[in-house]
Design a protein around this motif. Structure first.
Motif, PDB file in Angstrom:
ATOM      1  N   PHE A 206       2.965  -2.369  -7.361  1.00 38.06           N
ATOM      2  CA  PHE A 206       4.173  -2.625  -8.146  1.00 38.06           C
ATOM      3  C   PHE A 206       4.953  -1.330  -8.374  1.00 38.06           C
ATOM      4  CE2 PHE A 206       6.520  -3.051 -12.137  1.00 38.06           C
ATOM      5  CZ  PHE A 206       7.244  -4.207 -11.894  1.00 38.06           C
ATOM      6  N   GLY A 207       4.240  -0.251  -8.724  1.00 41.94           N
ATOM      7  CA  GLY A 207       4.921   1.020  -8.948  1.00 41.94           C
ATOM      8  C   GLY A 207       5.620   1.515  -7.698  1.00 41.94           C
ATOM      9  N   PHE A 208       4.924   1.433  -6.558  1.00 43.28           N
ATOM     10  CA  PHE A 208       5.529   1.868  -5.309  1.00 43.28           C
ATOM     11  C   PHE A 208       6.721   0.986  -4.942  1.00 43.28           C
ATOM     12  CE2 PHE A 208       5.677   1.247  -0.633  1.00 43.28           C
ATOM     13  CZ  PHE A 208       6.166   2.494  -0.293  1.00 43.28           C
ATOM     14  N   ALA A 209       6.588  -0.323  -5.136  1.00 39.78           N
ATOM     15  CA  ALA A 209       7.675  -1.242  -4.793  1.00 39.78           C
ATOM     16  C   ALA A 209       8.917  -0.955  -5.624  1.00 39.78           C
ATOM     17  CB  ALA A 209       7.226  -2.687  -4.993  1.00 39.78           C
ATOM     18  N   MET A 210       8.735  -0.741  -6.938  1.00 42.03           N
ATOM     19  CA  MET A 210       9.887  -0.472  -7.801  1.00 42.03           C
ATOM     20  C   MET A 210      10.550   0.859  -7.449  1.00 42.03           C
ATOM     21  SD  MET A 210      10.461  -3.041  -9.736  1.00 42.03           S
ATOM     22  CE  MET A 210      10.040  -3.943  -8.235  1.00 42.03           C
ATOM     23  N   LEU A 211       9.734   1.896  -7.176  1.00 39.86           N
ATOM     24  CA  LEU A 211      10.311   3.187  -6.811  1.00 39.86           C
ATOM     25  C   LEU A 211      11.037   3.094  -5.467  1.00 39.86           C
ATOM     26  CD1 LEU A 211      10.660   6.173  -7.437  1.00 39.86           C
ATOM     27  CD2 LEU A 211       8.474   6.606  -6.297  1.00 39.86           C
ATOM     28  N   SER A 212      10.458   2.383  -4.521  1.00 40.09           N
ATOM     29  CA  SER A 212      11.087   2.230  -3.205  1.00 40.09           C
ATOM     30  C   SER A 212      12.409   1.489  -3.304  1.00 40.09           C
ATOM     31  CB  SER A 212      10.139   1.489  -2.252  1.00 40.09           C
ATOM     32  OG  SER A 212       8.947   2.193  -2.076  1.00 40.09           O
ATOM     33  N   VAL A 213      12.418   0.402  -4.087  1.00 36.39           N
ATOM     34  CA  VAL A 213      13.654  -0.362  -4.259  1.00 36.39           C
ATOM     35  C   VAL A 213      14.717   0.491  -4.943  1.00 36.39           C
ATOM     36  CG1 VAL A 213      14.698  -2.328  -5.450  1.00 36.39           C
ATOM     37  CG2 VAL A 213      12.519  -2.605  -4.247  1.00 36.39           C
ATOM     38  N   ALA A 214      14.310   1.254  -5.964  1.00 34.19           N
ATOM     39  CA  ALA A 214      15.264   2.095  -6.694  1.00 34.19           C
ATOM     40  C   ALA A 214      15.852   3.169  -5.778  1.00 34.19           C
ATOM     41  CB  ALA A 214      14.576   2.740  -7.895  1.00 34.19           C
ATOM     42  N   ILE A 215      14.990   3.862  -5.039  1.00 36.32           N
ATOM     43  CA  ILE A 215      15.467   4.934  -4.162  1.00 36.32           C
ATOM     44  C   ILE A 215      16.283   4.372  -3.005  1.00 36.32           C
ATOM     45  CG2 ILE A 215      14.730   6.742  -2.580  1.00 36.32           C
ATOM     46  CD1 ILE A 215      12.300   7.165  -4.367  1.00 36.32           C
ATOM     47  N   GLY A 216      15.800   3.295  -2.395  1.00 31.56           N
ATOM     48  CA  GLY A 216      16.527   2.701  -1.284  1.00 31.56           C
ATOM     49  C   GLY A 216      17.909   2.213  -1.686  1.00 31.56           C
ATOM     50  N   SER A 217      17.996   1.548  -2.829  1.00 33.10           N
ATOM     51  CA  SER A 217      19.298   1.054  -3.306  1.00 33.10           C
ATOM     52  C   SER A 217      20.224   2.203  -3.663  1.00 33.10           C
ATOM     53  CB  SER A 217      19.090   0.156  -4.528  1.00 33.10           C
ATOM     54  OG  SER A 217      18.300  -0.969  -4.209  1.00 33.10           O
ATOM     55  N   LEU A 249      12.197  -0.249 -14.565  1.00 30.22           N
ATOM     56  CA  LEU A 249      10.883  -0.888 -14.483  1.00 30.22           C
ATOM     57  C   LEU A 249       9.821   0.103 -14.013  1.00 30.22           C
ATOM     58  CD1 LEU A 249      11.877  -4.338 -12.923  1.00 30.22           C
ATOM     59  CD2 LEU A 249      11.232  -3.868 -15.299  1.00 30.22           C
ATOM     60  N   PHE A 250      10.202   0.984 -13.102  1.00 32.94           N
ATOM     61  CA  PHE A 250       9.245   1.978 -12.612  1.00 32.94           C
ATOM     62  C   PHE A 250       8.830   2.935 -13.721  1.00 32.94           C
ATOM     63  CE2 PHE A 250       8.694   6.309 -10.917  1.00 32.94           C
ATOM     64  CZ  PHE A 250       7.537   6.123 -10.195  1.00 32.94           C
ATOM     65  N   ILE A 251       9.789   3.422 -14.507  1.00 31.51           N
ATOM     66  CA  ILE A 251       9.479   4.353 -15.596  1.00 31.51           C
ATOM     67  C   ILE A 251       8.566   3.686 -16.623  1.00 31.51           C
ATOM     68  CG2 ILE A 251      10.453   5.645 -17.538  1.00 31.51           C
ATOM     69  CD1 ILE A 251      10.892   6.978 -14.865  1.00 31.51           C
ATOM     70  N   VAL A 252       8.913   2.460 -17.015  1.00 38.58           N
ATOM     71  CA  VAL A 252       8.082   1.742 -17.984  1.00 38.58           C
ATOM     72  C   VAL A 252       6.675   1.544 -17.428  1.00 38.58           C
ATOM     73  CG1 VAL A 252       7.778  -0.440 -19.196  1.00 38.58           C
ATOM     74  CG2 VAL A 252      10.046   0.602 -19.070  1.00 38.58           C
ATOM     75  N   HIS A 253       6.582   1.229 -16.142  1.00 35.57           N
ATOM     76  CA  HIS A 253       5.284   0.948 -15.530  1.00 35.57           C
ATOM     77  C   HIS A 253       4.391   2.190 -15.498  1.00 35.57           C
ATOM     78  CE1 HIS A 253       2.327  -0.832 -12.856  1.00 35.57           C
ATOM     79  NE2 HIS A 253       2.458   0.224 -12.061  1.00 35.57           N
ATOM     80  N   ILE A 254       4.927   3.330 -15.059  1.00 37.89           N
ATOM     81  CA  ILE A 254       4.074   4.517 -14.940  1.00 37.89           C
ATOM     82  C   ILE A 254       3.662   5.059 -16.307  1.00 37.89           C
ATOM     83  CG2 ILE A 254       5.075   5.146 -12.713  1.00 37.89           C
ATOM     84  CD1 ILE A 254       6.577   7.400 -14.135  1.00 37.89           C
ATOM     85  N   LEU A 255       4.432   4.737 -17.345  1.00 34.91           N
ATOM     86  CA  LEU A 255       4.077   5.197 -18.691  1.00 34.91           C
ATOM     87  C   LEU A 255       3.037   4.297 -19.351  1.00 34.91           C
ATOM     88  CD1 LEU A 255       7.573   6.271 -20.093  1.00 34.91           C
ATOM     89  CD2 LEU A 255       5.731   7.756 -19.260  1.00 34.91           C
ATOM     90  N   THR A 256       2.847   3.101 -18.816  1.00 37.45           N
ATOM     91  CA  THR A 256       1.928   2.148 -19.444  1.00 37.45           C
ATOM     92  C   THR A 256       0.742   1.765 -18.555  1.00 37.45           C
ATOM     93  OG1 THR A 256       3.326   0.314 -18.666  1.00 37.45           O
ATOM     94  CG2 THR A 256       3.752   1.164 -20.885  1.00 37.45           C
ATOM     95  N   ALA A 257       0.832   1.953 -17.256  1.00 40.72           N
ATOM     96  CA  ALA A 257      -0.244   1.549 -16.344  1.00 40.72           C
ATOM     97  C   ALA A 257      -1.432   2.501 -16.450  1.00 40.72           C
ATOM     98  CB  ALA A 257       0.268   1.500 -14.908  1.00 40.72           C
ATOM     99  N   ARG A 258      -2.617   1.991 -16.161  1.00 41.84           N
ATOM    100  CA  ARG A 258      -3.831   2.810 -16.227  1.00 41.84           C
ATOM    101  C   ARG A 258      -3.875   3.812 -15.080  1.00 41.84           C
ATOM    102  NH1 ARG A 258      -9.384  -0.343 -16.919  1.00 41.84           N
ATOM    103  NH2 ARG A 258      -8.277  -0.811 -18.883  1.00 41.84           N
ATOM    104  N   GLU A 259      -3.569   3.381 -13.876  1.00 43.22           N
ATOM    105  CA  GLU A 259      -3.553   4.269 -12.711  1.00 43.22           C
ATOM    106  C   GLU A 259      -2.240   4.072 -11.961  1.00 43.22           C
ATOM    107  OE1 GLU A 259      -7.007   3.663 -10.330  1.00 43.22           O
ATOM    108  OE2 GLU A 259      -8.389   4.372 -11.869  1.00 43.22           O
TER     109      GLU A 259
END
Length: 509
Positions: A206-217, A249-259
């Motif tokens: 999920f983290g990779f997908a959100m970062l990829s979508v953000a950077i690609g867009s 979504l990526f920022i929220v995810h990396i601040l709350t995800a375990r890994e």
């Protein structure tokens, strides 16, 4: 293990020169391809019978591929191994380069350029991580200087080399030239580079997908914005909205995800966080200036393409000289002093560029470029040394990927920003200048060429006004880059002094 020691194996240290050559070739190939194809686009367009909008995808596909895969390259070194990732990237990049040179349609070229970008994404960050492991801490300045030389000389020499290859041979050689260097880099790395220990870490999809979508867009929005008149286009609005939501979504995810896919703990290191800000700015200044100079010299001053390459290439000599000096004084002078000197020298070059005029000769273009290359060299090397000087060796693969991702994003934003401002400022300055041109001016009443009572005279007047408006717009862009560079300089005071090094030693793992 003392952090002042290199973390490479004893055999790698014995062949350090060969490994350095291999990773340098990989860095130069990847960075060179960001600009080398630009000057060949008109020839490619004619050969492949494509429109100007379609040709934009030749550049966009490569940039998007690099941007999306850069952060993934750091993670892949854990479960796959750094040697496998680097060697595979070199091999795939070389093959994709050959296919680009042999492409017979625009679709083929765009696909192969995207593969080129995906393959080349890890070359620059992994080459830096490898060099930092090969050299002890007290030689990191030397190692960083070699790495930065390859990364900066690529975009600088790209237009000149691309123009020469296109004029003397064919646009296909812009891509085929990578083959011998790629083969050499592959053979050396396969022979002398050792594999790093594997780390089985779960993949944060999920983290990779959100970062990829953000950077690609974001990259699509920046690359196509000027062509589609920015936010007056539905496509640009959609791409901007997708990038904003995905990044949130990526920022929220990396601040709350375990890994998480990207560790936010890296930015708790003050030097790395501030270094990331600086490298973002360097990305803006370096490529934005390179994007402005060729059309300025060709469009306003009537420079041939080959001459443009000749007068801009000496910028690389300034960079080379700076990195040669910095690599030898960085352990004797506070790196923060060197960064400040580099930023002020870069500002001086931008100030000189605000004095460009049709009456100038080649010397101002050459010397302003040499000074800017010298300033960027003095900024880049100590800045990278400081940014990674307080990180653990285990963090280098991920940190170098983030570092280069921010540089690439800065470059894209910088080029899009100065191009958009240039277009709008030309229109604005044209309107302002026209206000002062009336049929009652002495020149328009008495000059045989600028006679406002004739159609030819009106066209001549409009040509002169447009020329002046365009030149003022270029100068305003240089002024903006100057202000940005000066504004960020005080942030150097927030950097911590790099850790002192222990004695140089060689050990086996």
């Amino acid at each position: 293990m003392s952090d002042s020691l290199p973390t490479a194996s004893a055999e790698e240290l014995r062949h350090r020169g060969w490994i350095t050559l291999s990773v340098m070739l990989g860095s130069v190939m990847q960075s060179l391809d960001t600009t080398i194809a630009n000057v060949a686009l008109p020839r490619i367009q004619g050969t492949l019978s494509a429109t100007q909008e379609q040709m934009g995808w030749v550049l966009t596909s490569y940039i998007v591929g690099v941007a999306i895969m850069t952060p993934l390259s750091g993670w892949l070194t854990g479960p796959v191994g750094r040697k496998k990732v680097f060697v595979s990237s070199v091999a795939l990049f070389t093959i994709a380069s050959a296919m680009c040179g042999l492409a017979h349609s625009l679709t083929e070229l765009v696909i192969y350029r995207a593969i080129q970008g995906v393959a080349g994404a890890g070359l620059v960050p992994l080459s830096l991580a490898i060099l930092l492991d090969l050299y002890p801490r007290d030689q990191h300045g030397k190692a960083t200087a070699m790495w930065a030389m390859g990364v900066t000389l690529g975009p600088i020499l790209g237009p000149a080399l691309g123009g020469w290859l296109t004029e003397t041979h064919s646009w296909r050689w812009v891509f085929l030239i990578n083959i011998p260097f790629g083969v050499l880099a592959f053979l050396i790395a396969s022979r002398f580079l050792h594999e790093t220990p594997l780390r089985r870490t779960p993949f944060d999809f999920f983290g990779f997908a959100m970062l990829s979508v953000a950077i690609g867009s974001l990259q699509l929005m920046l690359d196509r914005g000027q062509l589609l008149d920015w936010f007056s286009s539905t496509e640009i609005v959609i791409e901007g909205a997708i990038a904003l939501v995905a990044f949130y979504l990526f920022i929220v995810h990396i601040l709350t995800a375990r890994e998480p896919f990207m560790s936010p703990g890296l930015f708790k290191d003050r030097n790395f966080a501030l270094g990331s800000i600086f490298i973002f700015l360097i990305g803006i200044v370096l490529l934005a200036t390179l994007a402005l100079l060729p059309p300025l010299l060709e469009g306003l001053f009537d420079y041939p393409v080959v001459t443009i390459g000749l007068v801009t290439a000496p910028r690389g000599l300034g960079t080379f000289a700076a990195m040669f000096i910095v690599g030898r004084v960085i352990n004797k002078i506070d790196a923060r002093v060197l960064v400040t000197f580099g930023l002020l020298t870069t500002s001086l070059s931008l100030w000189l560029m605000t004095g460009f005029s049709p009456q100038m000769d080649d010397s101002l273009v050459i010397w302003s470029g040499v000074i800017q290359g010298f300033g960027l060299g003095f900024t880049w090397v100590p800045l990278t040394t400081i940014a990674f000087g307080t990180l653990l060796p285990s963090q280098r693969n991920e940190a170098t990927a983030i570092f280069n991702l921010l540089r690439n994003i800065g470059s894209s934003i910088g080029v899009a920003m100065v191009t958009a401002l240039l277009t709008r400022n030309v229109q604005f300055m044209h309107a302002r200048l026209v206000e002062h041109v009336t049929p009652y001016d002495l020149a328009t009443r008495t000059h045989p060429v600028f006679d406002a009572s004739t159609l030819y005279g009106l066209q001549a007047i409009d040509g002169v006004v447009t020329h002046q408006a365009t030149l003022i717009a270029y100068i305003n862009d240089f002024k903006l880059l100057l202000i940005m560079t000066l504004a960020v300089t005080p942030l150097v005071l927030l950097l911590r002094k790099a850790q002192s090094s222990g004695p140089v030693a060689v050990h086996a793992d």
